[in-house]
Design an enzyme around this catalytic site. Structure first.
Site, PDB file in Angstrom:
ATOM      1  N   CYS A 107      -0.225  -1.464 -22.255  1.00 33.49           N
ATOM      2  CA  CYS A 107       0.932  -0.807 -21.639  1.00 33.49           C
ATOM      3  C   CYS A 107       1.123   0.558 -22.280  1.00 33.49           C
ATOM      4  CB  CYS A 107       2.174  -1.671 -21.831  1.00 33.49           C
ATOM      5  SG  CYS A 107       3.719  -0.857 -21.319  1.00 33.49           S
ATOM      6  N   HIS A 160       8.313  -5.420  -1.452  1.00 29.20           N
ATOM      7  CA  HIS A 160       7.371  -6.356  -2.072  1.00 29.20           C
ATOM      8  C   HIS A 160       6.525  -5.719  -3.167  1.00 29.20           C
ATOM      9  CE1 HIS A 160       7.543  -9.172   1.682  1.00 29.20           C
ATOM     10  NE2 HIS A 160       8.590  -9.303   0.890  1.00 29.20           N
ATOM     11  N   ASP A 162       0.836  -1.203   0.000  1.00 25.92           N
ATOM     12  CA  ASP A 162       0.000   0.000   0.000  1.00 25.92           C
ATOM     13  C   ASP A 162       0.871   1.253   0.000  1.00 25.92           C
ATOM     14  OD1 ASP A 162       0.474   1.026   2.805  1.00 25.92           O
ATOM     15  OD2 ASP A 162      -0.416  -0.907   3.349  1.00 25.92           O
ATOM     16  N   GLU A 221       0.966  -8.407  18.786  1.00 22.93           N
ATOM     17  CA  GLU A 221       1.301  -9.595  19.559  1.00 22.93           C
ATOM     18  C   GLU A 221       2.717 -10.014  19.193  1.00 22.93           C
ATOM     19  OE1 GLU A 221      -1.723 -12.272  18.296  1.00 22.93           O
ATOM     20  OE2 GLU A 221      -1.096 -12.257  16.208  1.00 22.93           O
ATOM     21  N   CYS A 230       4.883   0.460 -24.226  1.00 21.71           N
ATOM     22  CA  CYS A 230       5.129  -0.266 -25.477  1.00 21.71           C
ATOM     23  C   CYS A 230       3.845  -0.581 -26.244  1.00 21.71           C
ATOM     24  CB  CYS A 230       5.896  -1.561 -25.195  1.00 21.71           C
ATOM     25  SG  CYS A 230       4.925  -2.837 -24.348  1.00 21.71           S
TER      26      CYS A 230
END
Length: 241
Positions: free
Chosen positions: A142, A110, A95, A210, A145
């Site tokens: 795209c 990531h 995000d 936790e 390209c």
């Protein structure tokens, strides 16, 4: 002070974005099979299902807002910079809530959900619309390209190598302190950063709802809602500068 912060899904949970794993077995991967939705093989086999999964997550993200944890980290970055220090914020999250809260130096190991990558030319492009064919607003070509049907989410799937690893390790080597926020401690290579930080002699801290799977490796541990735990910890750092 040169601070290295690693954030995971727990930092965005209060913004309405689900975590992938938790002790209760209620994370995203407890409800959806990652082998069918988050691997290159899954995309090759059933691109429509993979695109639909990420289209839904993208729409959810566009409706989300940064929470107190994101804001506290952005303020900590500003305060450190004003005093000649720096905060390197490495996130496992796809995000953009850190950026929306004001953080300037964010490394997405990531990938980023609001970007698409072309399988033909490898261009990485902004993407706020659906990529799946079922949507009327779906992006099909795209912009670089002009290839049709060649766009995939710019996210790192299982079996793929995380991004920006050389930059991440360089920042870790030059850091003074290490903090992990909202991480499960089960996904490598990110889960191994704390051990490497300890080997470098850095003081380590965990902020989490936790204990993580590798909580025992941290010198300091604070547990609670991210918006509260991160804000309190960041304020302590600022007051000690």
């Amino acid at each position: 002070m040169r601070l290295f912060a690693l954030t995971g899904a727990g930092v965005s949970a209060e913004s309405g974005l689900g975590t992938f794993r938790d002790k209760k077995g209620e994370g995203i991967w407890a409800r959806f099979d990652p082998i069918k939705l988050a691997t290159p093989e899954a995309f090759a086999r059933d691109p429509a299902s993979v695109q639909a999964f990420y289209d839904a997550r993208r729409r959810n993200l566009l409706d989300a807002e940064p929470n107190g944890a994101h804001v506290a980290l952005a303020e900590l970055e500003r305060q450190l910079a004003a005093r000649g220090g720096e905060l390197t914020l490495v996130t496992q999250n796809i995000d953009d809530l850190h950026e929306r809260a004001g953080s300037q130096r964010v490394i997405h190991m990531h990938g980023e959900l609001l970007k698409a990558r072309c399988l033909r030319c490898d261009a990485v492009l902004p993407c706020r619309d659906d990529l799946g064919e079922a949507s009327a607003c779906a992006v099909s070509a795209c912009a670089a390209c002009k290839a049709e049907g060649a766009l995939r989410p710019h996210v790192v799937w299982f079996g793929e190598v995380p991004l920006h690893m050389e930059e991440i390790y360089a920042a870790l080597v030059h850091a003074d302190r290490f903090v992990a926020i909202g991480t499960s401690g089960s996904v490598y290579p990110a889960a191994g950063f704390v051990a490497e930080a300890r080997a470098l002699g850095l003081r380590t801290c965990e902020l989490n709802l936790e204990p993580s799977d590798n909580a025992y490796l941290f010198d300091e541990r604070h547990y609670g809602k991210a918006s509260e735990a991160v804000a309190a910890w960041a304020q302590e750092i600022i007051e000690a500068l």
